[in-house]
Design an enzyme around this catalytic site. Structure first.
Site, short mmCIF file in Angstrom:
data_model
loop_
_atom_site.label_atom_id
_atom_site.label_comp_id
_atom_site.label_asym_id
_atom_site.label_seq_id
_atom_site.Cartn_x
_atom_site.Cartn_y
_atom_site.Cartn_z
N HIS A 1 -1.57 8.04 2.60
CA HIS A 1 -1.30 7.62 1.33
C HIS A 1 -2.15 7.62 0.23
O HIS A 1 -3.52 7.10 0.41
CB HIS A 1 -0.91 5.81 1.36
CG HIS A 1 -0.48 5.23 0.27
ND1 HIS A 1 0.88 5.17 0.02
CD2 HIS A 1 -0.89 4.34 -0.89
CE1 HIS A 1 1.20 4.25 -1.15
NE2 HIS A 1 -0.14 4.10 -1.51
N ASP B 1 1.64 8.37 5.98
CA ASP B 1 1.66 7.37 4.89
C ASP B 1 1.69 6.14 5.61
O ASP B 1 2.46 5.73 6.35
CB ASP B 1 2.73 7.49 3.82
CG ASP B 1 2.25 6.98 2.78
OD1 ASP B 1 1.98 5.39 2.66
OD2 ASP B 1 2.45 7.33 1.71
N SER C 1 3.09 5.94 -5.45
CA SER C 1 3.04 4.67 -4.77
C SER C 1 3.92 3.60 -6.05
O SER C 1 5.08 4.13 -6.38
CB SER C 1 1.81 3.98 -4.51
OG SER C 1 1.93 2.70 -3.79
#
Length: 546
Positions: free
Chosen positions: A478, A440, A208
């Site tokens: 994610h 995600d 991320s």
């Protein structure tokens, strides 16, 4: 193997005896030198050892710790230090190192997440790391990380405090990645003082924001790291922010927000429509590129909101916007022109609403139950863009920002880390493993695929394949947040080590789903795993196809 470690009071004198011989460590190829823990106490870190401007730093504490990892005891020295800013009003960079007794002569830097503000767990794992292998610290790595130059407000939701953006130096430490190089340089200085030698290899891993930081490291300092793992990287940070602001405005409209039940309806409908495209029905869409879903099939009678079993017209427009590209009708200095949007699988699962749509519609003040991306946008508008903590972020339209356009354009040069010419990193011998989950909810896999294609366009397929592997993980969300359809676990670190240290590129890697006891081949993008025959829970029953 648990990433978290149980920290116990250790015998402080154990690691302060100076150089010592450890036959078992030497036989394993690890360091025979014990880190000088107490000798690092209050050590001054000269500004000259860092390639970017600081006013130096200082070790603030050292301690010997004992960690229990997978039933085995690990002894290491933890070093905490501050790196001082040039601007006296800016916060210091707080950093930590873990220096193991049985050092493997390697170092690993961890990236952060969201707006950072805390120091990542030094005993943590790489993104999507294996649960059946030791974490880097337990493998003998000296690990280090920082808060990227500011401290999170404990009262704010984790990684969602953007208030540091009021200070230019703090903003550049975070958004441009300046804190990465400062932390790396200071850490290698302390490692050399602790062991009497530098690491043979230095690696970076993050997801991320940490994935963006991994790419920043490869882009800006091509010789600083030998190998990099970048997962779900938010590399075009400002561009995604504009998209999130656009989506926030749409979802805040009358009747536009689909509540958790409708999100689950959407997710389940997409699964029913696209699950079998890979040859097996297993609640994982392994061929997302072939999944074409029309949300109008869920339309309520006459487009009105008649309950949880259908979508109203405003809700259909909202979910369509989420899955469509957003292009802004003006130029910004980074050169980016759009953000590609998310697949319908992203953010539409009631099991992880925080990262996707959220549980409640965006509003002012921004609710903590709204989606992560909406809260991220709100912080950015108030602290990065307008620098007015009381500004209503719903009043700013990313399609027509008015007087804020010049500031947006400037910030794009800081936040969009979009230099896809990784030639200097490749020529320095660097290797890069790029990972992204196809479900995600917070960073679009389409964006990572775009970055990968840019690298190939610049360097050519053969040169790119010599240093870069990109894998799209079907069903993974994610950071394995919540209860993903596919809880991905793969040993990318061992693969990266073999590539960097032995010249052996990854060959036929696999990824495990730790939540459902199954494996799949890890296919190089744009290939995807197609079921052919045999046990559908075994990777050998699939082939990577295009």
């Amino acid at each position: 193997m648990p990433a978290a470690m149980v920290l116990l009071a250790g015998a402080v004198g154990l690691l302060d005896a100076g150089p010592a011989t450890a036959t078992t460590a030497a036989q394993a190829g690890h360091s025979t030198v014990v880190p000088r823990c107490a000798g690092l106490e209050h050590t001054t870190i000269p500004a000259s050892v860092m390639s970017l401007p600081t006013t130096g730093g200082r070790v603030v504490s050292t301690s010997v710790r004992t960690g229990v990892v997978g039933g085995e005891t690990l002894v290491y020295c933890q070093v905490d230090a501050d790196l001082f800013p040039v601007d006296r009003s800016a916060p210091a960079i707080k950093m930590s190192l873990a220096l193991p007794y049985d050092w493997n002569r390697k170092a690993m830097m961890f990236g952060g997440g969201g707006y950072n503000g805390t120091i990542p767990d030094l005993a943590g794992n790489v993104p999507f790391g294996p649960v059946d292998r030791p974490v880097p610290l337990a493998r003998g790595y000296a690990t280090f990380a920082s808060d990227s130059g500011h401290r999170q407000d404990p009262a704010a939701p984790p990684s969602l405090d953007g208030s540091f953006g009021l200070n230019d130096e703090a903003l550049h430490n975070f958004a441009a990645g300046d804190a990465l190089k400062k932390t790396r340089d200071a850490s290698l200085f302390l490692i050399r003082h602790a062991y009497g030698t530098r690491p043979a290899e230095v690696y970076f891993a993050g997801g991320s924001t940490g994935g963006r930081e991994a790419l920043v490291a490869a882009q800006r300092w091509p010789t600083a790291f030998d190998g990099v793992i970048s997962a779900f990287p938010a590399w075009n940070n400002l561009s995604e922010g504009l998209y999130l602001g656009y989506l926030t405005q749409i979802l805040s409209g009358p009747g536009a927000f689909p509540g958790p039940e409708k999100q689950t309806l959407l997710y389940d409908s997409v699964i029913r429509a696209c699950d079998g495209l890979d040859g097996v029905e297993d609640n994982v869409v392994s061929h997302p590129g072939g999944c074409h879903f029309d949300p109008h099939v869920l339309r309520c009678p006459r487009g009105a909101d008649t309950g949880p079993d259908c979508l109203s017209d405003p809700q259909i427009r909202a979910v369509t916007a989420m899955s469509s590209p957003f292009a802004w009708p003006y130029r910004i200095a980074s050169g980016e022109t759009s953000y590609p949007g998310f697949p319908f699988l992203s953010g539409a699962d009631m099991r992880t609403p925080f990262l996707g749509f959220g549980q409640t519609a965006p509003a002012h003040p921004m609710p903590v139950t709204s989606g992560y991306g909406m809260q991220y946008w709100d912080q950015w508008v108030r602290y990065f863009l307008t620098r007015d903590p009381h500004y209503n972020s719903l009043d700013l339209d990313p399609r027509n920002p008015g007087k804020w356009l010049a500031r947006i354009s400037h910030l794009s040069t800081v936040q969009d880390r979009n230099d896809a010419d990784l030639g200097p990193f490749a020529r320095a011998g660097g290797k890069l493993i790029l990972l992204h989950g196809a479900a995600d909810e917070l960073v679009s896999d389409r964006s990572t695929s775009d970055y990968y294609e840019r690298v190939r366009d610049i360097l050519g397929p053969r040169s790119t394949d010599a240093f870069l592997r990109y894998y799209l993980l079907p069903g993974a969300n994610h950071a394995n947040f919540g209860t993903p359809a596919f809880a991905a676990s793969t040993d990318s670190l061992s693969a990266l080590e073999r590539w960097v240290e032995q010249g052996r590129p990854p060959t036929n890697p696999t990824v495990a789903d730790t939540a459902h006891d199954r494996t799949r081949p890890l296919c190089e993008y744009p290939r995807w795993p197609e079921y052919r025959a045999g046990d559908p829970d075994t990777a050998s029953s699939f082939v990577c196809t295009r």
